[in-house]
Design a protein around this motif. Sequence first.
Motif, PDB file in Angstrom:
ATOM      1  N   ILE A 139       0.832  -1.203   0.000  1.00  0.00           N
ATOM      2  CA  ILE A 139       0.000   0.000   0.000  1.00  0.00           C
ATOM      3  C   ILE A 139       0.867   1.253   0.000  1.00  0.00           C
ATOM      4  N   GLY A 140       1.929   1.244   0.789  1.00  0.00           N
ATOM      5  CA  GLY A 140       2.801   2.409   0.865  1.00  0.00           C
ATOM      6  C   GLY A 140       3.462   2.724  -0.463  1.00  0.00           C
ATOM      7  N   VAL A 141       3.957   1.707  -1.150  1.00  0.00           N
ATOM      8  CA  VAL A 141       4.653   1.920  -2.420  1.00  0.00           C
ATOM      9  C   VAL A 141       3.678   2.342  -3.516  1.00  0.00           C
ATOM     10  N   THR A 142       2.559   1.635  -3.639  1.00  0.00           N
ATOM     11  CA  THR A 142       1.585   1.986  -4.679  1.00  0.00           C
ATOM     12  C   THR A 142       0.980   3.361  -4.413  1.00  0.00           C
ATOM     13  N   GLY A 143       0.751   3.685  -3.140  1.00  0.00           N
ATOM     14  CA  GLY A 143       0.240   5.015  -2.801  1.00  0.00           C
ATOM     15  C   GLY A 143       1.221   6.105  -3.183  1.00  0.00           C
ATOM     16  N   SER A 144       2.500   5.861  -2.954  1.00  0.00           N
ATOM     17  CA  SER A 144       3.529   6.842  -3.318  1.00  0.00           C
ATOM     18  C   SER A 144       3.552   7.069  -4.823  1.00  0.00           C
ATOM     19  N   ILE A 145       3.403   5.987  -5.587  1.00  0.00           N
ATOM     20  CA  ILE A 145       3.385   6.098  -7.044  1.00  0.00           C
ATOM     21  C   ILE A 145       2.215   6.962  -7.502  1.00  0.00           C
ATOM     22  N   VAL A 146       1.051   6.766  -6.879  1.00  0.00           N
ATOM     23  CA  VAL A 146      -0.138   7.541  -7.235  1.00  0.00           C
ATOM     24  C   VAL A 146       0.094   9.030  -6.986  1.00  0.00           C
ATOM     25  N   VAL A 147       0.640   9.387  -5.826  1.00  0.00           N
ATOM     26  CA  VAL A 147       0.856  10.797  -5.490  1.00  0.00           C
ATOM     27  C   VAL A 147       1.920  11.413  -6.394  1.00  0.00           C
ATOM     28  N   VAL A 148       3.021  10.713  -6.600  1.00  0.00           N
ATOM     29  CA  VAL A 148       4.099  11.235  -7.452  1.00  0.00           C
ATOM     30  C   VAL A 148       3.596  11.445  -8.877  1.00  0.00           C
ATOM     31  N   PHE A 149       2.819  10.497  -9.378  1.00  0.00           N
ATOM     32  CA  PHE A 149       2.292  10.619 -10.738  1.00  0.00           C
ATOM     33  C   PHE A 149       1.297  11.785 -10.831  1.00  0.00           C
ATOM     34  N   SER A 150       0.477  11.952  -9.803  1.00  0.00           N
ATOM     35  CA  SER A 150      -0.478  13.067  -9.778  1.00  0.00           C
ATOM     36  C   SER A 150       0.250  14.404  -9.771  1.00  0.00           C
ATOM     37  N   ALA A 151       1.337  14.490  -8.990  1.00  0.00           N
ATOM     38  CA  ALA A 151       2.138  15.715  -8.959  1.00  0.00           C
ATOM     39  C   ALA A 151       2.803  15.964 -10.308  1.00  0.00           C
ATOM     40  N   PHE A 152       3.263  14.897 -10.946  1.00  0.00           N
ATOM     41  CA  PHE A 152       3.897  15.015 -12.260  1.00  0.00           C
ATOM     42  C   PHE A 152       2.917  15.576 -13.296  1.00  0.00           C
ATOM     43  N   LEU A 153       1.676  15.111 -13.261  1.00  0.00           N
ATOM     44  CA  LEU A 153       0.666  15.622 -14.185  1.00  0.00           C
ATOM     45  C   LEU A 153       0.358  17.095 -13.922  1.00  0.00           C
ATOM     46  N   LEU A 154       0.461  17.516 -12.662  1.00  0.00           N
ATOM     47  CA  LEU A 154       0.265  18.934 -12.361  1.00  0.00           C
ATOM     48  C   LEU A 154       1.419  19.765 -12.919  1.00  0.00           C
ATOM     49  N   PHE A 155       2.632  19.214 -12.879  1.00  0.00           N
ATOM     50  CA  PHE A 155       3.765  19.903 -13.489  1.00  0.00           C
ATOM     51  C   PHE A 155       3.524  20.088 -14.991  1.00  0.00           C
ATOM     52  N   LEU A 156       3.011  19.037 -15.641  1.00  0.00           N
ATOM     53  CA  LEU A 156       2.709  19.134 -17.068  1.00  0.00           C
ATOM     54  C   LEU A 156       1.632  20.189 -17.319  1.00  0.00           C
TER      55      LEU A 156
END
Length: 234
Positions: A139-156
């Motif tokens: 859960i910790g790893v998959t959750g981190s991926i979700v947040v990092v990816f969401s932040a990346f899309l905001l950068f885009l």
Amino acid sequence: MEEFLRANYGLLTHGVELTSAIVGLSMYKKFRGSYVKYFIWFLCAVALIELIGSYPKYFIKWDLYHIIENTLIEENYWWFELLWSLGATIFLSWYLQQVNSIAYYKNVIKYIRYVFIVVTIIYLFKDWTAIFYPDSSFIGVTGSIVVVFSAFLLFLDFLLSDKILIFFKDINFYISSILFIWYLSTTSLVFYEIYFDKADWNFVFLKWQIYLIANMFMYLSFSIALLCCKPQNK
């Protein structure tokens, strides 16, 4: 240094969390017309969750540890697995979705969050006791991926829109950047959680140092952003 961390790690961590919550509340009027008000609520919730999550220390201090000893809740892994790894992931991905102005990216974040929730439910259904043990990193790893990816899309979103012209004024740029750095810095430690034991104090102190630096950076940066930035999203 080791004795200092042993005696003050919890105090320092709770201190910066509480500081960001207090700063957020003091700036609430400024941001009450934007989505940032929800982020301020989140900071307050985190401070409360962290205080409650230290319950093993309270039981030891009050000489009541025998009540939870040799039970599934003897350690607080389950508490942070549910309320941070799961709860914070759901909220932060939702928040980053709301402040993203590109409809396609908003939908991508939304569906990834739904997938994360469904996969987590399936994972817990197969073995609900996994959250009580330190070797449960899914859960910790998959959750981190979700947040990092969401932040990346905001950068885009910033790069592909006019917001790039005033990104340095936008608090959501700083929030997403801080989260991006924090998750990248700490996620790898989840894989080594099983070694977090007093039998290996070298690793314990190393983890404390990394988390202390990361947490102080994150919560103090949030405080500075709340103080210096103006609301952008209505």
